[in-house]
Write an enzyme that holds these catalytic residues in place. Structure first.
Site, mmCIF file in Angstrom:
data_model
loop_
_atom_site.group_PDB
_atom_site.id
_atom_site.type_symbol
_atom_site.label_atom_id
_atom_site.label_comp_id
_atom_site.label_asym_id
_atom_site.label_seq_id
_atom_site.Cartn_x
_atom_site.Cartn_y
_atom_site.Cartn_z
ATOM 1 N N CYS A 2 49.627 68.578 37.244
ATOM 2 C CA CYS A 2 48.721 68.528 36.118
ATOM 3 C C CYS A 2 47.988 69.852 36.067
ATOM 4 O O CYS A 2 47.071 70.110 36.838
ATOM 5 C CB CYS A 2 47.741 67.366 36.274
ATOM 6 S SG CYS A 2 46.593 67.232 34.902
ATOM 7 N N GLU A 106 52.451 68.392 30.277
ATOM 8 C CA GLU A 106 53.473 68.758 31.261
ATOM 9 C C GLU A 106 54.517 69.594 30.542
ATOM 10 O O GLU A 106 54.789 69.367 29.352
ATOM 11 C CB GLU A 106 54.158 67.517 31.861
ATOM 12 C CG GLU A 106 53.235 66.569 32.630
ATOM 13 C CD GLU A 106 52.814 67.083 34.006
ATOM 14 O OE1 GLU A 106 53.243 68.204 34.385
ATOM 15 O OE2 GLU A 106 52.052 66.369 34.684
#
Length: 248
Positions: A2, A106
């Site tokens: 992340c 992502e």
DNA sequence: CCAGACGTTGTT
DNA sequence: GTCTGG
DNA sequence: CCAGACGTTGTT
DNA sequence: GTCTGG
């Protein structure tokens, strides 16, 4: 992992979700592209009681660091090993926090030289609580009271949805886990391990977004807008909301 | 003993 | 600060 | 995570 | 290629 996320939800709504005192909240502007080294709000236990929300630097600077730039390499911590790592082992016992996020980004590798960003969010679009650790660093050399509070985001294995874009994802804590995660000192970090499981496959949804999000300087709604998947040869297909497609 | 690392992801 | 490597 | 820099001396 | 900055 992340490495970028979004938070536009009002402080008042976050206060309700995280159980904060509404009279003691920081000013929050909508943020579509929170990047490492930037400041962002985290929720932690208050020193006396309750919980509070404060802005911290993303990229954990261990209290012992001589050079605070180490923080730029401490943006994530593996939940499987954080309890043993010098940079995180104190924090996981005593300084856990929740990182509010509308969703996170992502980048999926779609060819050797090309990555496609995706925005991942709750199917019900409520804010997520990412598991974080924080620390407080004091500048020894400066002489002045230069104190920096900073945080990192824990990662875990991907669930079924995330596995299609990446091999790691942030640890997401459900409301039932808030009390334990934000409790004070925990003697055995193994007691926290059950919180590190990937969230259920049907709780998240995602869609491809424009490479506009790639530059941390771009911080606007275009970052989360659904976009076409574009491969390096320029062929295209429309981005559906993969989470909805899998579970509708 | 002192010096040097202390992290993750992805890619090879 | 604390551990590993030399 | 991605983007952008990556260097020194001397001169203005 | 690798590190720093956002």
């Amino acid at each position: 992992m992340c490495g970028r996320y979004c938070l536009t939800t009002d402080a008042a709504i976050l206060a309700e979700i995280f159980g904060l005192t509404p009279s003691d909240l920081p000013e929050l502007a909508p943020r579509f592209n929170i990047a490492p080294t930037k400041h962002a709000p985290v929720v932690r236990a208050g020193e006396e009681a309750g919980r509070r929300m404060d802005l911290m630097h993303w990229g954990l600077i261990p209290f012992w660091a001589k050079d605070p730039t180490i923080g730029s390499r401490m943006i994530n911590a593996r939940s499987e090993t954080a309890a043993e790592k010098p940079a995180y082992r104190n924090a996981i016992r005593r300084r856990r926090c929740l990182v509010p996020a509308d969703g996170f980004y992502e980048w999926k590798k779609i060819s050797p030289k090309s990555k496609q960003p995706y925005f991942i969010h709750a199917r019900d679009d409520r804010p997520l609580a990412l598991a974080g650790l924080w620390d407080r660093w004091k500048d020894k050399a400066g002489g002045e009271d230069n104190v920096i509070e900073s945080f990192t985001i824990l990662t875990t294995q991907p669930n079924r949805l995330l596995k299609s874009v990446h091999d790691r994802m942030p640890v997401i804590i459900g409301p039932e886990g808030f009390d334990l995660w934000l409790s004070g000192e925990v003697e055995d970090p193994a007691d926290l391990q059950h919180l590190f499981q990937p969230v259920a496959d049907d709780t998240l949804a995602m869609h491809p977004v424009s490479r506009h999000v790639n530059s941390p300087a771009n911080d606007d709604a275009k970052c989360i807008e659904p976009a076409e998947v574009v491969d390096p040869k320029g062929s295209k297909r429309h981005g559906s909301d993969d989470g909805a497609a899998l579970f509708s």
